[in-house]
Scaffold this motif. Structure first.
Motif, short mmCIF file in Angstrom:
data_model
loop_
_atom_site.label_atom_id
_atom_site.label_comp_id
_atom_site.label_asym_id
_atom_site.label_seq_id
_atom_site.Cartn_x
_atom_site.Cartn_y
_atom_site.Cartn_z
N VAL A 289 -7.20 -4.36 -12.39
CA VAL A 289 -7.01 -3.43 -11.27
C VAL A 289 -7.05 -2.00 -11.79
N THR A 290 -7.88 -1.18 -11.17
CA THR A 290 -7.98 0.23 -11.54
C THR A 290 -7.63 1.07 -10.32
N VAL A 291 -6.63 1.92 -10.48
CA VAL A 291 -6.23 2.83 -9.40
C VAL A 291 -7.03 4.11 -9.55
N GLY A 292 -7.79 4.45 -8.51
CA GLY A 292 -8.64 5.63 -8.55
C GLY A 292 -7.95 6.85 -7.97
N HIS A 293 -8.74 7.71 -7.32
CA HIS A 293 -8.21 8.97 -6.82
C HIS A 293 -7.55 8.79 -5.45
N VAL A 294 -6.84 9.83 -5.04
CA VAL A 294 -6.16 9.85 -3.75
C VAL A 294 -6.66 11.04 -2.95
N LEU B 17 -5.72 5.95 -0.68
CA LEU B 17 -5.79 5.48 -2.06
C LEU B 17 -7.07 4.69 -2.28
N HIS B 18 -7.77 5.00 -3.36
CA HIS B 18 -8.98 4.27 -3.75
C HIS B 18 -8.66 3.42 -4.98
N GLU C 64 -14.06 -3.24 -4.20
CA GLU C 64 -13.51 -1.91 -3.95
C GLU C 64 -12.61 -1.93 -2.71
N PHE C 65 -11.49 -1.21 -2.79
CA PHE C 65 -10.55 -1.11 -1.67
C PHE C 65 -10.21 0.36 -1.41
N THR C 66 -9.92 0.68 -0.16
CA THR C 66 -9.25 1.93 0.20
C THR C 66 -8.12 1.59 1.16
N ALA C 67 -7.04 2.34 1.06
CA ALA C 67 -5.90 2.12 1.95
C ALA C 67 -5.27 3.47 2.26
#
Length: 219
Positions: free
Chosen positions: A117-122, A23-24, A93-96
């Motif tokens: 908070v913005t949820v980006g692409h997976v 998740l980005h 920026e975060f990735t998990a």
């Protein structure tokens, strides 16, 4: 009939359900005061980071990354062509990477109501162990297809003895073809659907394919 050289191509592919989801997401806020923007961005980013580390300890997240706080200023123009006061923007920026997709859906639902908070692409993918196993399997099946084709051509010519001379990745035997890996994994993209009470993520199946070329002698 003298010896005949037969050159064939074998292909095989498998479609596998994804096992991991990366998740980005980002935290981004702006405003006229730099210190205030930085403070608010850090205040929002802190619980996001805590949520990630807590899920890592629980085992639902396997790995994650976080970039340093980035701050920049922009001076927009108004409709009269005049520069306005600076607007500051701070972002993290975060990735998990999740092993538990359902937990990711629950967490994204929680994040979606937080301002900034913005949820980006997976990115959907397999575990390294599964990817190695599947690549080996599709490569083996592709070679089997090549052998079957060579035998079929030989039988059509009235020949019975078929012996392999060369087996290679696609393009390494045939002239004029660009080489490509024997097995290529295509990552699925994310499809997000809204549902009550949580957002559900459904990843496309991952296609793992292999193409080989073989040269055989038949007599």
């Amino acid at each position: 009939m003298s010896e005949v050289i037969i050159t064939v191509r074998g292909e095989h592919e498998l479609r596998i359900a994804p096992e991991r989801a990366t998740l980005h997401l980002s935290v981004a806020l702006d405003g006229p005061d730099r210190a205030d923007v930085v403070e608010r961005a850090l205040a929002v980013a802190a619980p996001v980071r805590e949520g990630i580390t807590a899920r890592e300890q629980q085992g639902s997240i396997t790995e994650w990354t976080s970039q340093r706080l980035s701050v920049y200023a922009d001076r927009p123009w108004n409709t009269e062509g005049k520069r306005l006061a600076p607007v500051y923007r701070a972002s993290v920026e975060f990735t998990a990477t999740f092993a538990d997709i359902s937990e990711m859906s629950v967490w994204v639902t929680e994040l979606s109501v937080i301002e900034g908070v913005t949820v980006g692409h997976v990115d959907w993918h397999l575990t390294p162990e599964t990817e190695r196993e599947v690549e080996r399997e599709v490569a083996t099946q592709a070679v089997g297809v090549a052998v079957s084709r060579a035998r079929a051509y030989a039988e059509a010519l009235g020949l019975t003895n078929v012996a392999p001379l060369e087996i290679a990745d696609r393009g390494l035997i045939s002239e004029g073809s660009a080489p490509m890996p024997k097995a290529a994994a295509m990552r699925g993209s994310a499809m997000m659907m809204e549902a009550a009470p949580a957002m559900e993520f459904q990843g496309e199946e991952i296609t793992v394919s292999a193409t080989v070329e073989g040269r055989f002698s038949a007599s």
